[in-house]
Design a protein around this motif. Structure first.
Motif, PDB file in Angstrom:
ATOM      1  N   THR A  90      37.786  44.091  36.505  1.00 15.41           N
ATOM      2  CA  THR A  90      39.068  44.344  37.165  1.00 15.41           C
ATOM      3  C   THR A  90      38.853  45.036  38.507  1.00 15.41           C
ATOM      4  O   THR A  90      39.416  44.628  39.525  1.00 15.41           O
ATOM      5  CB  THR A  90      39.971  45.214  36.263  1.00 15.41           C
ATOM      6  OG1 THR A  90      40.153  44.539  35.019  1.00 15.41           O
ATOM      7  CG2 THR A  90      41.310  45.470  36.908  1.00 15.41           C
ATOM      8  N   GLU A  91      38.022  46.062  38.516  1.00 18.02           N
ATOM      9  CA  GLU A  91      37.744  46.797  39.754  1.00 18.02           C
ATOM     10  C   GLU A  91      37.087  45.910  40.803  1.00 18.02           C
ATOM     11  O   GLU A  91      37.314  46.079  42.002  1.00 18.02           O
ATOM     12  CB  GLU A  91      36.872  48.011  39.438  1.00 18.02           C
ATOM     13  CG  GLU A  91      37.579  49.052  38.591  1.00 18.02           C
ATOM     14  CD  GLU A  91      36.641  50.078  37.974  1.00 18.02           C
ATOM     15  OE1 GLU A  91      35.425  50.067  38.277  1.00 18.02           O
ATOM     16  OE2 GLU A  91      37.125  50.891  37.165  1.00 18.02           O
ATOM     17  N   MET A  92      36.285  44.953  40.363  1.00 13.92           N
ATOM     18  CA  MET A  92      35.603  44.057  41.295  1.00 13.92           C
ATOM     19  C   MET A  92      36.525  42.943  41.794  1.00 13.92           C
ATOM     20  O   MET A  92      36.412  42.506  42.942  1.00 13.92           O
ATOM     21  CB  MET A  92      34.369  43.452  40.612  1.00 13.92           C
ATOM     22  CG  MET A  92      33.313  44.498  40.263  1.00 13.92           C
ATOM     23  SD  MET A  92      32.009  43.844  39.204  1.00 13.92           S
ATOM     24  CE  MET A  92      31.082  42.889  40.381  1.00 13.92           C
ATOM     25  N   LEU A  93      37.423  42.479  40.937  1.00 14.41           N
ATOM     26  CA  LEU A  93      38.293  41.363  41.303  1.00 14.41           C
ATOM     27  C   LEU A  93      39.474  41.745  42.179  1.00 14.41           C
ATOM     28  O   LEU A  93      39.858  40.979  43.083  1.00 14.41           O
ATOM     29  CB  LEU A  93      38.840  40.678  40.043  1.00 14.41           C
ATOM     30  CG  LEU A  93      37.956  39.699  39.324  1.00 14.41           C
ATOM     31  CD1 LEU A  93      38.687  39.124  38.113  1.00 14.41           C
ATOM     32  CD2 LEU A  93      37.494  38.583  40.237  1.00 14.41           C
ATOM     33  N   LEU A  94      40.079  42.887  41.911  1.00 13.97           N
ATOM     34  CA  LEU A  94      41.316  43.239  42.608  1.00 13.97           C
ATOM     35  C   LEU A  94      41.223  43.145  44.132  1.00 13.97           C
ATOM     36  O   LEU A  94      42.133  42.612  44.767  1.00 13.97           O
ATOM     37  CB  LEU A  94      41.823  44.608  42.161  1.00 13.97           C
ATOM     38  CG  LEU A  94      42.399  44.640  40.752  1.00 13.97           C
ATOM     39  CD1 LEU A  94      42.892  46.041  40.401  1.00 13.97           C
ATOM     40  CD2 LEU A  94      43.507  43.627  40.559  1.00 13.97           C
ATOM     41  N   LYS A 115      42.926  44.332  30.104  1.00 12.07           N
ATOM     42  CA  LYS A 115      42.738  45.318  31.175  1.00 12.07           C
ATOM     43  C   LYS A 115      42.813  44.645  32.543  1.00 12.07           C
ATOM     44  O   LYS A 115      43.280  45.244  33.511  1.00 12.07           O
ATOM     45  CB  LYS A 115      41.407  46.047  31.003  1.00 12.07           C
ATOM     46  CG  LYS A 115      41.392  46.977  29.815  1.00 12.07           C
ATOM     47  CD  LYS A 115      40.086  47.707  29.684  1.00 12.07           C
ATOM     48  CE  LYS A 115      40.132  48.637  28.475  1.00 12.07           C
ATOM     49  NZ  LYS A 115      38.889  49.374  28.316  1.00 12.07           N
ATOM     50  N   VAL A 116      42.361  43.402  32.630  1.00 12.40           N
ATOM     51  CA  VAL A 116      42.473  42.651  33.888  1.00 12.40           C
ATOM     52  C   VAL A 116      43.947  42.382  34.183  1.00 12.40           C
ATOM     53  O   VAL A 116      44.408  42.566  35.308  1.00 12.40           O
ATOM     54  CB  VAL A 116      41.673  41.333  33.824  1.00 12.40           C
ATOM     55  CG1 VAL A 116      41.840  40.539  35.112  1.00 12.40           C
ATOM     56  CG2 VAL A 116      40.203  41.602  33.534  1.00 12.40           C
ATOM     57  N   VAL A 117      44.689  41.977  33.160  1.00 18.69           N
ATOM     58  CA  VAL A 117      46.122  41.713  33.332  1.00 18.69           C
ATOM     59  C   VAL A 117      46.849  42.986  33.769  1.00 18.69           C
ATOM     60  O   VAL A 117      47.675  42.956  34.681  1.00 18.69           O
ATOM     61  CB  VAL A 117      46.737  41.142  32.038  1.00 18.69           C
ATOM     62  CG1 VAL A 117      48.242  40.983  32.167  1.00 18.69           C
ATOM     63  CG2 VAL A 117      46.080  39.816  31.676  1.00 18.69           C
ATOM     64  N   ARG A 121      49.009  43.595  37.167  1.00 15.24           N
ATOM     65  CA  ARG A 121      50.404  44.085  37.155  1.00 15.24           C
ATOM     66  C   ARG A 121      50.544  45.331  38.028  1.00 15.24           C
ATOM     67  O   ARG A 121      51.513  45.473  38.762  1.00 15.24           O
ATOM     68  CB  ARG A 121      50.827  44.410  35.728  1.00 15.24           C
ATOM     69  CG  ARG A 121      51.149  43.211  34.913  1.00 15.24           C
ATOM     70  CD  ARG A 121      51.708  43.626  33.566  1.00 15.24           C
ATOM     71  NE  ARG A 121      51.971  42.458  32.773  1.00 15.24           N
ATOM     72  CZ  ARG A 121      51.841  42.399  31.462  1.00 15.24           C
ATOM     73  NH1 ARG A 121      51.439  43.464  30.795  1.00 15.24           N
ATOM     74  NH2 ARG A 121      52.106  41.300  30.818  1.00 15.24           N
ATOM     75  N   ASN A 122      49.582  46.237  37.931  1.00 11.25           N
ATOM     76  CA  ASN A 122      49.649  47.462  38.730  1.00 11.25           C
ATOM     77  C   ASN A 122      49.621  47.164  40.216  1.00 11.25           C
ATOM     78  O   ASN A 122      50.375  47.754  40.985  1.00 11.25           O
ATOM     79  CB  ASN A 122      48.515  48.414  38.359  1.00 11.25           C
ATOM     80  CG  ASN A 122      48.689  49.024  36.998  1.00 11.25           C
ATOM     81  OD1 ASN A 122      49.791  49.056  36.444  1.00 11.25           O
ATOM     82  ND2 ASN A 122      47.611  49.502  36.414  1.00 11.25           N
TER      83      ASN A 122
END
Length: 135
Positions: A90-94, A115-117, A121-122
């Motif tokens: 998630t941290e790498m993709l955002l 967690k990715v979803v 959303r955030n």
């Protein structure tokens, strides 16, 4: 099937996949993960995030084979991002996701791909708040 639907989507943005290991496959584990990596490559995805050892091994194998052979695909190669867990992915993709991108998130429940979803959303809520602050 989900990758095929995403590959055919006609959205305004890019196509991105966040995929976690398919742990339920047993003996078909390695060939199935290799097939998914190749499908992502051949389908014109902009970014592919992979979680887990099986996908990392499949990606390494695919890249070795691809470097030895000339690919028939005219599509640009996706950016592949690998991580040991969904939070790191998630941290790498955002930072790589842009407005109007379509993102598919899929993987075994044990990898906590939700967690990715939640991260998506955030970021959407933060962007909406910034937009509302300018009005």
């Amino acid at each position: 099937a989900a990758l095929d639907v995403l590959a055919m989507s006609l959205g305004r943005g890019r196509r991105i996949a966040a995929l976690g290991d398919m742990r339920e496959l047993g003996a078909e584990n390695f060939p199935a993960h290799c097939k998914v990596v190749k499908r992502c490559y051949d389908s014109g995805f902009a970014v592919v995030g992979l979680v887990g050892d099986s996908f990392q091994t499949a990606l390494l194998s695919f890249e070795r084979q691809r470097n030895q052979n000339i690919s028939a695909s005219n599509l640009p190669s996706p950016i592949f991002v690998t991580a040991k867990d969904s939070q790191t992915l998630t941290e790498m993709l955002l930072p790589l996701i842009q407005q109007h991108d379509t993102v598919l998130v899929k993987g075994s429940r044990s990898l906590q791909m939700e967690k990715v979803v939640e991260g998506l959303r955030n970021i959407r809520e933060q962007n909406f708040s910034k937009f509302m602050d300018t009005m």
